[in-house]
Motif scaffolding. Structure first.
Motif, PDB file in Angstrom:
ATOM      1  N   PHE A  11       0.828  -1.204   0.000  1.00 43.72           N
ATOM      2  CA  PHE A  11       0.000   0.000   0.000  1.00 43.72           C
ATOM      3  C   PHE A  11       0.865   1.259   0.000  1.00 43.72           C
ATOM      4  CE2 PHE A  11      -3.072  -3.161   1.741  1.00 43.72           C
ATOM      5  CZ  PHE A  11      -3.976  -3.088   0.703  1.00 43.72           C
ATOM      6  N   ASP A  33      -9.697   3.470  -6.953  1.00 38.25           N
ATOM      7  CA  ASP A  33     -10.992   2.812  -6.750  1.00 38.25           C
ATOM      8  C   ASP A  33     -10.926   1.412  -7.381  1.00 38.25           C
ATOM      9  OD1 ASP A  33     -13.994   2.602  -6.341  1.00 38.25           O
ATOM     10  OD2 ASP A  33     -13.664   4.710  -5.872  1.00 38.25           O
ATOM     11  N   ASP A  34     -12.056   0.719  -7.467  1.00 36.77           N
ATOM     12  CA  ASP A  34     -12.033  -0.619  -8.068  1.00 36.77           C
ATOM     13  C   ASP A  34     -11.591  -0.561  -9.518  1.00 36.77           C
ATOM     14  OD1 ASP A  34     -13.014  -2.184  -5.871  1.00 36.77           O
ATOM     15  OD2 ASP A  34     -14.945  -1.210  -6.173  1.00 36.77           O
ATOM     16  N   ALA A  35     -11.906   0.530 -10.200  1.00 35.80           N
ATOM     17  CA  ALA A  35     -11.562   0.676 -11.612  1.00 35.80           C
ATOM     18  C   ALA A  35     -11.503   2.162 -11.927  1.00 35.80           C
ATOM     19  CB  ALA A  35     -12.598  -0.011 -12.498  1.00 35.80           C
ATOM     20  N   ALA A  36     -10.873   2.487 -13.037  1.00 31.58           N
ATOM     21  CA  ALA A  36     -10.795   3.865 -13.497  1.00 31.58           C
ATOM     22  C   ALA A  36     -11.920   4.128 -14.500  1.00 31.58           C
ATOM     23  CB  ALA A  36      -9.446   4.112 -14.156  1.00 31.58           C
ATOM     24  N   LEU A  91      -2.835   1.600 -18.071  1.00 28.16           N
ATOM     25  CA  LEU A  91      -2.903   0.876 -16.797  1.00 28.16           C
ATOM     26  C   LEU A  91      -1.655   0.017 -16.659  1.00 28.16           C
ATOM     27  CD1 LEU A  91      -6.106   0.652 -18.147  1.00 28.16           C
ATOM     28  CD2 LEU A  91      -6.444   0.262 -15.710  1.00 28.16           C
ATOM     29  N   ASP A 127      -1.912  -2.345 -10.750  1.00 28.31           N
ATOM     30  CA  ASP A 127      -1.828  -3.327  -9.678  1.00 28.31           C
ATOM     31  C   ASP A 127      -0.351  -3.577  -9.423  1.00 28.31           C
ATOM     32  OD1 ASP A 127      -2.618  -5.205  -7.790  1.00 28.31           O
ATOM     33  OD2 ASP A 127      -2.863  -6.820  -9.235  1.00 28.31           O
TER      34      ASP A 127
ATOM     35  N   SER B  48      -9.823  -1.717 -15.423  1.00 31.62           N
ATOM     36  CA  SER B  48      -9.142  -2.183 -14.217  1.00 31.62           C
ATOM     37  C   SER B  48      -8.132  -3.266 -14.571  1.00 31.62           C
ATOM     38  CB  SER B  48     -10.175  -2.744 -13.235  1.00 31.62           C
ATOM     39  OG  SER B  48      -9.545  -3.218 -12.080  1.00 31.62           O
ATOM     40  N   ASP B  50      -5.392  -6.313 -12.974  1.00 33.89           N
ATOM     41  CA  ASP B  50      -4.903  -7.135 -11.865  1.00 33.89           C
ATOM     42  C   ASP B  50      -3.831  -8.091 -12.361  1.00 33.89           C
ATOM     43  OD1 ASP B  50      -6.179  -6.617  -9.312  1.00 33.89           O
ATOM     44  OD2 ASP B  50      -8.044  -7.240 -10.262  1.00 33.89           O
ATOM     45  N   ASP B  79     -14.389  -6.151 -10.523  1.00 40.92           N
ATOM     46  CA  ASP B  79     -14.004  -4.749 -10.306  1.00 40.92           C
ATOM     47  C   ASP B  79     -14.826  -3.812 -11.190  1.00 40.92           C
ATOM     48  OD1 ASP B  79     -12.027  -4.865  -8.317  1.00 40.92           O
ATOM     49  OD2 ASP B  79     -10.500  -5.450  -9.757  1.00 40.92           O
ATOM     50  N   ILE B  80     -15.083  -4.253 -12.408  1.00 43.45           N
ATOM     51  CA  ILE B  80     -15.877  -3.447 -13.334  1.00 43.45           C
ATOM     52  C   ILE B  80     -17.319  -3.343 -12.829  1.00 43.45           C
ATOM     53  CG2 ILE B  80     -16.748  -3.293 -15.708  1.00 43.45           C
ATOM     54  CD1 ILE B  80     -13.684  -2.882 -15.405  1.00 43.45           C
ATOM     55  N   ALA B  82     -18.370  -3.641  -9.857  1.00 44.74           N
ATOM     56  CA  ALA B  82     -18.438  -2.899  -8.600  1.00 44.74           C
ATOM     57  C   ALA B  82     -18.407  -1.388  -8.806  1.00 44.74           C
ATOM     58  CB  ALA B  82     -17.304  -3.324  -7.669  1.00 44.74           C
ATOM     59  N   MET B  83     -18.149  -0.943 -10.033  1.00 44.60           N
ATOM     60  CA  MET B  83     -18.276   0.481 -10.348  1.00 44.60           C
ATOM     61  C   MET B  83     -19.689   0.817 -10.842  1.00 44.60           C
ATOM     62  SD  MET B  83     -15.280   1.578  -9.600  1.00 44.60           S
ATOM     63  CE  MET B  83     -15.380   3.292 -10.149  1.00 44.60           C
ATOM     64  N   ALA B 149     -20.642   6.420 -12.195  1.00 39.93           N
ATOM     65  CA  ALA B 149     -19.785   5.417 -11.566  1.00 39.93           C
ATOM     66  C   ALA B 149     -19.969   5.492 -10.056  1.00 39.93           C
ATOM     67  CB  ALA B 149     -18.325   5.682 -11.921  1.00 39.93           C
ATOM     68  N   THR B 151     -18.296   5.067  -6.742  1.00 37.94           N
ATOM     69  CA  THR B 151     -16.939   4.973  -6.202  1.00 37.94           C
ATOM     70  C   THR B 151     -16.993   4.477  -4.756  1.00 37.94           C
ATOM     71  OG1 THR B 151     -16.951   7.214  -5.342  1.00 37.94           O
ATOM     72  CG2 THR B 151     -16.308   6.934  -7.652  1.00 37.94           C
ATOM     73  N   ARG B 152     -15.853   4.541  -4.094  1.00 40.60           N
ATOM     74  CA  ARG B 152     -15.799   4.160  -2.680  1.00 40.60           C
ATOM     75  C   ARG B 152     -16.054   5.363  -1.768  1.00 40.60           C
ATOM     76  NH1 ARG B 152     -10.099   0.769  -3.063  1.00 40.60           N
ATOM     77  NH2 ARG B 152     -10.883  -0.956  -4.334  1.00 40.60           N
ATOM     78  N   MET B 212     -19.589   1.708  -3.366  1.00 39.44           N
ATOM     79  CA  MET B 212     -19.624   0.268  -3.683  1.00 39.44           C
ATOM     80  C   MET B 212     -18.215  -0.227  -3.931  1.00 39.44           C
ATOM     81  SD  MET B 212     -22.170  -1.772  -6.288  1.00 39.44           S
ATOM     82  CE  MET B 212     -22.035  -0.637  -7.653  1.00 39.44           C
ATOM     83  N   THR B 213     -17.996  -1.508  -3.612  1.00 40.10           N
ATOM     84  CA  THR B 213     -16.744  -2.184  -3.950  1.00 40.10           C
ATOM     85  C   THR B 213     -17.007  -3.678  -3.989  1.00 40.10           C
ATOM     86  OG1 THR B 213     -14.375  -2.304  -3.419  1.00 40.10           O
ATOM     87  CG2 THR B 213     -15.882  -2.466  -1.574  1.00 40.10           C
ATOM     88  N   ASP B 214     -16.111  -4.410  -4.654  1.00 40.72           N
ATOM     89  CA  ASP B 214     -16.223  -5.870  -4.538  1.00 40.72           C
ATOM     90  C   ASP B 214     -15.316  -6.314  -3.399  1.00 40.72           C
ATOM     91  OD1 ASP B 214     -13.822  -5.446  -6.128  1.00 40.72           O
ATOM     92  OD2 ASP B 214     -13.814  -7.615  -6.394  1.00 40.72           O
ATOM     93  N   ASP B 217     -10.321  -8.127  -0.641  1.00 40.62           N
ATOM     94  CA  ASP B 217      -9.349  -8.202   0.454  1.00 40.62           C
ATOM     95  C   ASP B 217      -9.990  -8.739   1.730  1.00 40.62           C
ATOM     96  OD1 ASP B 217      -7.379  -7.116  -1.158  1.00 40.62           O
ATOM     97  OD2 ASP B 217      -7.774  -5.065  -0.523  1.00 40.62           O
ATOM     98  N   HIS B 225     -11.815   0.509   3.149  1.00 42.24           N
ATOM     99  CA  HIS B 225     -11.508   1.403   2.027  1.00 42.24           C
ATOM    100  C   HIS B 225     -12.650   2.385   1.785  1.00 42.24           C
ATOM    101  CE1 HIS B 225      -8.969  -2.238   0.541  1.00 42.24           C
ATOM    102  NE2 HIS B 225      -8.292  -1.495   1.376  1.00 42.24           N
ATOM    103  N   GLY B 312      -5.914  -5.002   5.380  1.00 42.93           N
ATOM    104  CA  GLY B 312      -5.812  -5.583   4.041  1.00 42.93           C
ATOM    105  C   GLY B 312      -4.719  -6.617   3.974  1.00 42.93           C
TER     106      GLY B 312
END
Lengths: 319, 319
Positions: A11, A33-36, A91, A127, B48, B50, B79-80, B82-83, B149, B151-152, B212-214, B217, B225, B312
């Motif tokens: 982190f 965030d989870d995605a951009a 990304l 990531d 997103s 990973d 991740d997608i 969750a947006m 979108a 976000t968190r 929102m988030t998935d 972690d 978060h 996390g």
């Protein structure tokens, strides 16, 4: 900054990396965030992914982290430009050993950021994970701005073949470096940090390019992809391919025909395209060949003859 | 298919991988060119990335290549979702050793393709390179369809916290596998192949989700978060968090409080969101907590008390 990636923690490293980024108008939601979310005004998005590995695609004793970042970003952003699109976002998937100095990924990110700025794009997400081998996986996005995407499959007999950007400079620089030299500097720099002509991709699409690609595997190999996808024959005229005088000098010093570098060297990310024969091309495009029908398999020749050293780079057999 | 990745070669492997793919209406240009072109009807694209590493994120003796593919794709597609977006496309950056059986990346791709189909997306491009450590870098794209979108950072005091999907199943499966068992099968399967509730993401956005988030972690960490990004306090009511009876049995067998798995287990990719208190939630959402103001630092508590095991997953320090 002091310490290792492991000491900074996942982190901590992500915070450090994202704190260095800049943004553009196209970035609706950046990292964190989870995605951009990135603007795609054309209602289509162009996307490309490349993976670079330490030892295979870069060496830490030859290139700084900053240069690796510039190069990794350039490679992907050039793919976007070669479709006729303007790069918008990037990304980063990054694998780094815990023992690595934290400055390395930070300077890598600086390089990626700066190359994005050259192309008009921004880093929007990524990531970071710990692992043994430094791995840089980049995805670039772009916008076509109403243009049709220029694929590899549209070359037609009668078209001319034209190129813009640098050819063979990275390969000549590699030849110099692999023999333990650090100069001539211009070629070593070209190997460390390519300068793709990003603007030329969308411009070529506007000029009516029928097929286009960036030169990443080598001119003959990449034109081979266009020939195969278009079902045509392509002949290059070596006399029209520019071989700089200084490249001749290096060739003589290391015993290599510099035309070899120009025809087979990848990584400069020049842009090569086919155009209808009456196209008025801007000054920085050089017509180097012609498209003709093929009765046999699609083929690239140089001055009418097969180029023996043609063929792509196979990462498993040549690596 | 016989032989190794090295015997098949880079281009042979890419041909084999792309030949297995399916497409969707959103795919304007699939794999094989410099870049792919994907519809983005919303004029914005959600993206997103990973990275998954063998040994760290998956084990070949625990998971088939197909399962790794399903899981790697699911992680990104979630991740997608969750947006509040609908997944449209996926790009794959793959590092594989030359000595690896060629069936492995092929079955990985089958898994990625099938998980994309579940989510309504398609694989549109990628890159394959030879290297020592199997590395799967995935970028997923999605379309917001006119939604904002989620976000968190939008959780507000007074909101309820609700979750849908599976929680702790993957962690319980991991506990079983790491003790050398292969059953109960439902949990082992959940660890090998998560089932994110993709549709729930856009649906939650339509219902007015404020954040929102998935859950990747762990529930407490991921709500952390949201709490941090929104500057709020979140309290979970453990009695409202569902702990299946069978999970109690495993917990007793291996000496773990199953609530631990539910609150801290990642990788099931449930979707957790905050909603205005009067929101009528569909049956599969479970209200498990509430958002309140915070005078101190943002914080997640369980039944009013700090959850000691919150935090996390740090890939460098825990890996």
């Amino acid at each position: 900054m002091r310490g290792t990636v492991g000491e900074l923690g996942e982190f901590g490293l992500i915070r450090e990396l994202t704190s260095r980024l800049t943004t553009t108008e196209a970035v609706r939601l950046g990292p964190g965030d989870d995605a951009a979310v990135v603007a795609a005004p054309d209602r289509r998005v162009v996307a490309s992914t490349d993976v670079l590995l330490e030892g295979r695609h870069f060496r830490r004793d030859w290139s700084t982290a900053y240069d690796v970042g510039r190069k990794a970003a350039a490679q992907n952003l050039a793919d976007i430009a070669a479709m006729g699109a303007v790069p918008t976002a990037l990304l980063l998937g990054l694998v780094v050993p815990a023992s690595l100095a934290a400055t390395w990924p930070v300077e890598l990110m600086d390089g990626i950021r700066d190359e994005c700025q050259v192309a008009g794009a921004a880093v929007v997400g990524g990531d970071v994970v710990g692992g043994d081998a430094i791995t840089v996986a980049i995805t670039a996005l772009g916008d076509l701005g109403g243009r049709e995407a220029v694929t590899r499959s549209g070359a037609r007999p009668g078209d001319v073949v034209a190129v813009t950007g640098w050819l063979g400079w990275s390969a000549a620089g590699y030849a110099v470096l692999s023999r333990g030299f650090r100069s001539p500097r211009a070629f070593v720099e070209a190997h460390r940090r390519p300068e793709p002509p990003y603007h030329a991709g969308p411009a070529a699409a506007d000029l009516g390019a029928t097929a286009m690609t960036d030169v990443s595997d080598g001119l003959v190999a990449d034109l081979g992809h266009i020939a195969a996808a278009s079902g045509v024959h392509i002949d290059l005229r070596s006399a029209d391919v520019d071989v700089p005088a200084q490249m001749h000098d290096i060739g003589q010093a290391v015993g290599v025909d510099p035309l070899h570098w120009v025809l087979t060297g990848g990584e400069d990310h020049a842009i090569v395209a086919t155009f209808p024969p009456d196209t008025k091309l801007p000054a920085r495009w050089r017509v180097i060949g012609a498209v003709s029908p093929t009765s046999g398999p699609p083929l690239v020749t140089v001055d009418g003859a097969p180029w023996d050293e043609a063929g792509g780079w196979d990462h498993f057999t040549h690596g």
